[in-house]
Enzyme design. Sequence first.
Site, PDB file in Angstrom:
ATOM      1  N   ALA A 142      36.339  40.240  44.274  1.00  0.00           N
ATOM      2  CA  ALA A 142      36.642  40.942  45.523  1.00  0.00           C
ATOM      3  C   ALA A 142      37.171  42.340  45.218  1.00  0.00           C
ATOM      4  O   ALA A 142      37.708  42.590  44.133  1.00  0.00           O
ATOM      5  CB  ALA A 142      37.680  40.144  46.312  1.00  0.00           C
ATOM      6  N   GLY A 151      36.088  36.234  42.561  1.00  0.00           N
ATOM      7  CA  GLY A 151      35.028  35.829  43.484  1.00  0.00           C
ATOM      8  C   GLY A 151      33.661  35.854  42.822  1.00  0.00           C
ATOM      9  O   GLY A 151      32.772  35.081  43.194  1.00  0.00           O
ATOM     10  N   GLU A 196      33.307  32.644  41.153  1.00  0.00           N
ATOM     11  CA  GLU A 196      33.062  31.613  42.160  1.00  0.00           C
ATOM     12  C   GLU A 196      31.622  31.671  42.662  1.00  0.00           C
ATOM     13  O   GLU A 196      31.002  30.633  42.912  1.00  0.00           O
ATOM     14  CB  GLU A 196      34.048  31.765  43.310  1.00  0.00           C
ATOM     15  N   GLU A 252      42.549  37.023  38.878  1.00  0.00           N
ATOM     16  CA  GLU A 252      43.326  37.399  40.068  1.00  0.00           C
ATOM     17  C   GLU A 252      44.684  36.711  40.108  1.00  0.00           C
ATOM     18  O   GLU A 252      45.566  37.129  40.848  1.00  0.00           O
ATOM     19  CB  GLU A 252      42.539  37.136  41.359  1.00  0.00           C
TER      20      GLU A 252
HETATM   21  C1  LIG Z   1      38.657  36.541  46.882  1.00  0.00           C
HETATM   22  C2  LIG Z   1      38.652  36.060  45.460  1.00  0.00           C
HETATM   23  O1  LIG Z   1      38.962  34.667  45.415  1.00  0.00           O
HETATM   24  C3  LIG Z   1      39.680  36.787  44.609  1.00  0.00           C
HETATM   25  C4  LIG Z   1      39.123  37.934  43.814  1.00  0.00           C
HETATM   26  O2  LIG Z   1      37.941  38.034  43.550  1.00  0.00           O
HETATM   27  S1  LIG Z   1      40.290  39.072  43.290  1.00  0.00           S
HETATM   28  C5  LIG Z   1      39.425  40.072  42.080  1.00  0.00           C
HETATM   29  C6  LIG Z   1      39.272  39.344  40.752  1.00  0.00           C
HETATM   30  N1  LIG Z   1      38.753  40.236  39.761  1.00  0.00           N
HETATM   31  C7  LIG Z   1      39.574  40.937  38.917  1.00  0.00           C
HETATM   32  O3  LIG Z   1      40.782  40.780  38.927  1.00  0.00           O
HETATM   33  C8  LIG Z   1      38.838  41.868  37.966  1.00  0.00           C
HETATM   34  C9  LIG Z   1      39.660  43.122  37.766  1.00  0.00           C
HETATM   35  N2  LIG Z   1      38.970  44.026  36.883  1.00  0.00           N
HETATM   36  C10 LIG Z   1      39.054  43.923  35.541  1.00  0.00           C
HETATM   37  O4  LIG Z   1      39.632  43.006  34.959  1.00  0.00           O
HETATM   38  C11 LIG Z   1      38.389  45.013  34.747  1.00  0.00           C
HETATM   39  O5  LIG Z   1      38.214  46.141  35.615  1.00  0.00           O
HETATM   40  C12 LIG Z   1      37.014  44.608  34.201  1.00  0.00           C
HETATM   41  C13 LIG Z   1      37.242  43.556  33.094  1.00  0.00           C
HETATM   42  C14 LIG Z   1      36.067  44.047  35.270  1.00  0.00           C
HETATM   43  C15 LIG Z   1      36.296  45.838  33.610  1.00  0.00           C
HETATM   44  O6  LIG Z   1      37.158  46.450  32.688  1.00  0.00           O
HETATM   45  P1  LIG Z   1      36.768  47.874  32.053  1.00  0.00           P
HETATM   46  O7  LIG Z   1      35.394  47.762  31.455  1.00  0.00           O
HETATM   47  O8  LIG Z   1      37.892  48.266  31.148  1.00  0.00           O
HETATM   48  O9  LIG Z   1      36.630  48.881  33.284  1.00  0.00           O
HETATM   49  P2  LIG Z   1      37.790  49.383  34.271  1.00  0.00           P
HETATM   50  O10 LIG Z   1      38.086  50.809  33.931  1.00  0.00           O
HETATM   51  O11 LIG Z   1      38.938  48.420  34.313  1.00  0.00           O
HETATM   52  O12 LIG Z   1      37.040  49.274  35.683  1.00  0.00           O
HETATM   53  C16 LIG Z   1      36.064  50.248  36.079  1.00  0.00           C
HETATM   54  C17 LIG Z   1      36.308  50.609  37.534  1.00  0.00           C
HETATM   55  O13 LIG Z   1      36.003  49.453  38.331  1.00  0.00           O
HETATM   56  C18 LIG Z   1      37.117  49.172  39.189  1.00  0.00           C
HETATM   57  N3  LIG Z   1      37.185  47.730  39.414  1.00  0.00           N
HETATM   58  C19 LIG Z   1      36.983  46.746  38.509  1.00  0.00           C
HETATM   59  N4  LIG Z   1      37.110  45.545  39.112  1.00  0.00           N
HETATM   60  C20 LIG Z   1      37.383  45.794  40.406  1.00  0.00           C
HETATM   61  C21 LIG Z   1      37.612  44.955  41.557  1.00  0.00           C
HETATM   62  N5  LIG Z   1      37.576  43.614  41.486  1.00  0.00           N
HETATM   63  N6  LIG Z   1      37.891  45.568  42.735  1.00  0.00           N
HETATM   64  C22 LIG Z   1      37.915  46.907  42.842  1.00  0.00           C
HETATM   65  N7  LIG Z   1      37.694  47.749  41.815  1.00  0.00           N
HETATM   66  C23 LIG Z   1      37.429  47.187  40.610  1.00  0.00           C
HETATM   67  C24 LIG Z   1      38.332  49.693  38.417  1.00  0.00           C
HETATM   68  O14 LIG Z   1      39.433  49.909  39.298  1.00  0.00           O
HETATM   69  C25 LIG Z   1      37.776  50.981  37.839  1.00  0.00           C
HETATM   70  O15 LIG Z   1      37.758  51.959  38.868  1.00  0.00           O
HETATM   71  P3  LIG Z   1      38.017  53.507  38.530  1.00  0.00           P
HETATM   72  O16 LIG Z   1      36.898  53.899  37.604  1.00  0.00           O
HETATM   73  O17 LIG Z   1      37.959  54.161  39.876  1.00  0.00           O
HETATM   74  O18 LIG Z   1      39.368  53.542  37.879  1.00  0.00           O
END
Ligand SMILES: C[C@H](O)CC(=O)SCCNC(=O)CCNC(=O)[C@H](O)C(C)(C)COP(=O)(O)OP(=O)(O)OC[C@H]1O[C@@H](n2cnc3c(N)ncnc32)[C@H](O)[C@@H]1OP(=O)(O)O
Length: 117
Positions: free
Chosen positions: A33, A76, A79, A99
């Site tokens: 998400a 997500g 999932e 998350e």
């Molecule tokens: C509803 C559901 O049940 C709950 C969810 O899905 S909550 C979301 C779960 N997902 C996460 O927590 C993933 C978070 N992201 C990460 O761990 C890391 O970004 C990653 C491993 C995917 C990639 O890492 P890396 O290659 O180092 O790239 P990174 O610089 O972190 O990310 C690139 C860009 O994508 C964005 N991004 C990555 N994942 C994102 C996400 N889930 N939402 C919004 N933006 C995201 C980053 O903020 C960054 O943006 P920027 O260039 O403007 O700063």
Amino acid sequence: MTEVGRALDAFEADGEIGAIVITGSERAFAAGADIKEMQNRTFQERYGGNFLAHWNRISTVKKPVIGAVNGFALGGGCEWAMMCDVIYAGEKAQFGQPEILLGTIPGEILLITLILN
Ligand SMILES: C[C@H](O)CC(=O)SCCNC(=O)CCNC(=O)[C@H](O)C(C)(C)COP(=O)(O)OP(=O)(O)OC[C@H]1O[C@@H](n2cnc3c(N)ncnc32)[C@H](O)[C@@H]1OP(=O)(O)O
């Protein structure tokens, strides 16, 4: 998600389509998400609103859905992969629910889906 939902609706209705493949890029299947979109919302706002409205559509499609996963399948996105009937994972596929580090419920969509069904 609205666009994915619409595409799945169209594929399901199309008699020429026998199975559906969902994929991403080599770097990511889906990172989950949009954290920036949901970070200031309360649980009640997210659950009560339409935020998760189409998230579980993959699991209700009446045609075989194959998840072709490479790179990150997180939150997500993980999932989504689990909702597919078959996961075809590449060597660089990484599955996870990071998350939990944000203080949100991991596996939220599947939990809600299980409860509702
Ligand atoms: C509803 C559901 O049940 C709950 C969810 O899905 S909550 C979301 C779960 N997902 C996460 O927590 C993933 C978070 N992201 C990460 O761990 C890391 O970004 C990653 C491993 C995917 C990639 O890492 P890396 O290659 O180092 O790239 P990174 O610089 O972190 O990310 C690139 C860009 O994508 C964005 N991004 C990555 N994942 C994102 C996400 N889930 N939402 C919004 N933006 C995201 C980053 O903020 C960054 O943006 P920027 O260039 O403007 O700063």
